[in-house]
Design an enzyme around this catalytic site. Structure first.
Site, short mmCIF file in Angstrom:
data_model
loop_
_atom_site.label_atom_id
_atom_site.label_comp_id
_atom_site.label_asym_id
_atom_site.label_seq_id
_atom_site.Cartn_x
_atom_site.Cartn_y
_atom_site.Cartn_z
N HIS A 309 41.48 45.60 40.28
CA HIS A 309 40.88 44.77 41.32
C HIS A 309 41.65 43.46 41.40
O HIS A 309 42.10 42.94 40.38
CB HIS A 309 39.41 44.46 40.98
CG HIS A 309 38.61 44.02 42.16
ND1 HIS A 309 38.63 42.71 42.58
CD2 HIS A 309 37.84 44.69 43.03
CE1 HIS A 309 37.85 42.61 43.66
NE2 HIS A 309 37.36 43.79 43.95
N ASP A 367 34.35 51.41 43.31
CA ASP A 367 34.61 52.73 43.91
C ASP A 367 34.70 53.85 42.90
O ASP A 367 34.80 55.02 43.27
CB ASP A 367 35.93 52.66 44.72
CG ASP A 367 35.79 51.74 45.89
OD1 ASP A 367 36.51 50.73 45.96
OD2 ASP A 367 34.89 51.98 46.72
#
Ligand code: SDX
Length: 432
Positions: A309, A367
């Site tokens: 991320h 996700d």
């Protein structure tokens, strides 16, 4: 917009010094105000991926990537996921405070009564091939809302901004569900006002006219939690796209359609679909080392989908909640020994034990587990990102409203580091 400096920085270029004001936030890093830098020093800053750039000031969502903290108007995401529900979080994101019981009832009634689409919009769905990706349909239909809801496109009118916000939040589940129904050749199912937001979405996706459909309350709770976990996330790529589109004065539906288009990419909201497809490609835990090696190989473009991320250099707090939810849903559905979940958990374990991922601070993100839950619920992988888009609509709309409420906001127009040809004369083709 920030105006009261808390300190000053001095930049020196070629023995010339420039004072740059700095502002301190209520949380997070200080910022250096470079708005006048080009006028003063004749230089641009250079930050292609915006890794060190604040594009705006905002009071909506705060992320501390090192601590793995996510706050919506100051409330931690794990508390909201456990104690609140999506429409209450929508109210919080839109208006800044948790609603009273009366405020919440009024808001929920408003959203419930905007869930239907103009009947003629069905023709937009029918213009797509049945095998069109539902994200293509969503981009098209949401953009087309500008052609139907003319009484909520004037962005200068706060009332119209309010109605557009409600319409987008309310109609997105209908649009996503109808995109799904169209792709499987089943009739559109109309929204029902007696169902909660999440239950309504499940009903519109999975009920058929031929028989009654009962929404499992545990699944609708899990669905609602997935909506909440994806609601907003500071200035991510799709939110920044919405803000940039809005900065030109584009209507709300066009701006949200732009956000949906950006979210579709596998590096962003498309990662949930890509992650489940990766887990299926891995198949069994014995193949995990092969994929981890590929992810570490500089010459291989493969990346572990659902890992890493830009901001979180610790666990994504949403992934932690999502992992708990995955266990609950699979346990309820009697598929707790789901091979994909087993592979996901073993992949997470091996990746987190691998120095490469530890050094680069690559942890599972939102996700990584969401696709496992959605597949267990019966959604095809092509519906994972549309569900992300549905959930994120309130974040896009809240950030869009915040930007428009700032009288000093300007059109976004970055500059560049030009490395192309300097001026040269045209040559006739005979001489080339
Ligand atoms: C979302 O911004 C948001 O908030 C987004 C989001 C939201 O709610 O809006 O949180 C939703 O988009 C989550 C992210 C979903 N995407 C994925 O899961 C796709 C896989 N992840 C990556 O592609 C990547 O981690 C990003 C895109 C998420 C972040 O990329 P960055 O911050 O630009 O980092 P980078 O690409 O510069 O990578 C840093 C290093 C690189 O190695 P070096 O060049 O330094 O040697 O880490 C490596 C990368 O190769 N790396 C990975 C990796 N992610 C980064 N290596 C293997 N697998 C990965 N997944």
């Amino acid at each position: 917009m920030a105006e009261t400096p808390t300190k000053n920085a001095t930049l020196t270029i070629d023995d010339q010094s420039y004072d740059l004001p700095m502002y301190s936030p209520t949380a997070g890093p200080d910022v250096l105000d470079i708005r006048k830098l080009y006028a003063q020093a004749g230089v641009f800053t250079y930050d292609p991926g915006f890794t060190s750039t604040a594009s705006c000031d905002s009071t909506i969502t705060f992320i501390d990537g090192d601590k793995g903290e996510l706050l919506h108007r100051g409330y931690p995401i794990d508390q909201l996921a456990e104690k609140s529900h999506y429409l209450e979080v929508c109210y919080l994101l839109l208006y800044g405070e948790l609603p009273s019981a009366a405020e919440l009832e009024k808001f929920e009634n408003t959203i419930t009564r905007h869930t239907m689409l103009h009947e003629q919009m069905q023709y937009f769905f029918r213009g797509f091939r049945r095998d069109a990706h539902p994200m293509a349909t969503m981009v098209g239909v949401v953009g087309a809302m500008s052609a139907f809801y003319h009484d909520s496109t004037d962005i200068k009118d706060p009332k119209q901004r309010e109605i557009a916000s409600h319409r987008l939040i309310a109609k997105m589940p209908t649009i996503a569900a109808w995109a799904y129904k169209y792709s499987i050749g089943q009739p559109f199912v109309y929204p029902r006002n007696d169902l909660s937001y999440a239950a309504n979405f499940l009903h519109m996706c999975f009920s058929v006219p031929a028989e009654p459909y009962h929404v499992n309350p545990i699944l609708s709770r899990a669905m609602d939690r997935i909506f909440t976990l994806h609601a907003d996330h500071e200035q991510n790529a799709s939110t920044s796209t919405v803000r940039l589109a809005s900065s030109s004065g584009a209507n709300p539906f066009a701006c949200i359609a732009a956000g949906i288009a950006c979210l579709w990419g596998p590096a962003h909201g498309g990662a949930n679909q890509a992650c489940l497809e990766m887990l299926k490609e891995i198949g069994t835990p014995d193949r995990i080392p092969e994929f981890i090696a590929r992810a570490k190989d500089k010459n291989d473009p493969f990346r572990l989908m659902g890992f890493g991320h830009r901001v979180y250099k610790n666990f994504d707090p949403r992934a932690t909640v999502m992992k708990q939810s995955a266990d609950e849903v699979l346990d309820l559905l009697g598929i707790e020994n789901n091979p994909i979940l087993a592979t996901a958990k073993e992949l997470e374990k091996q990746a987190l034990e691998d120095p490469y991922f530890a050094e680069k601070k690559l942890f599972p993100n939102v996700d990584f587990y969401s696709g496992i839950i959605l597949e267990a619920m019966g959604f095809p992988t092509s519906m994972f990102t549309p569900i992300f888009a549905l959930s994120r609509t309130v974040g896009w709309v809240s950030q869009w409203k915040e930007q428009l409420a700032d009288p000093q906001h300007k059109i976004g127009r970055p500059r560049q580091l030009y490395l192309g040809s300097t001026a040269r004369d045209y040559t006739d083709i005979e001489t080339r």
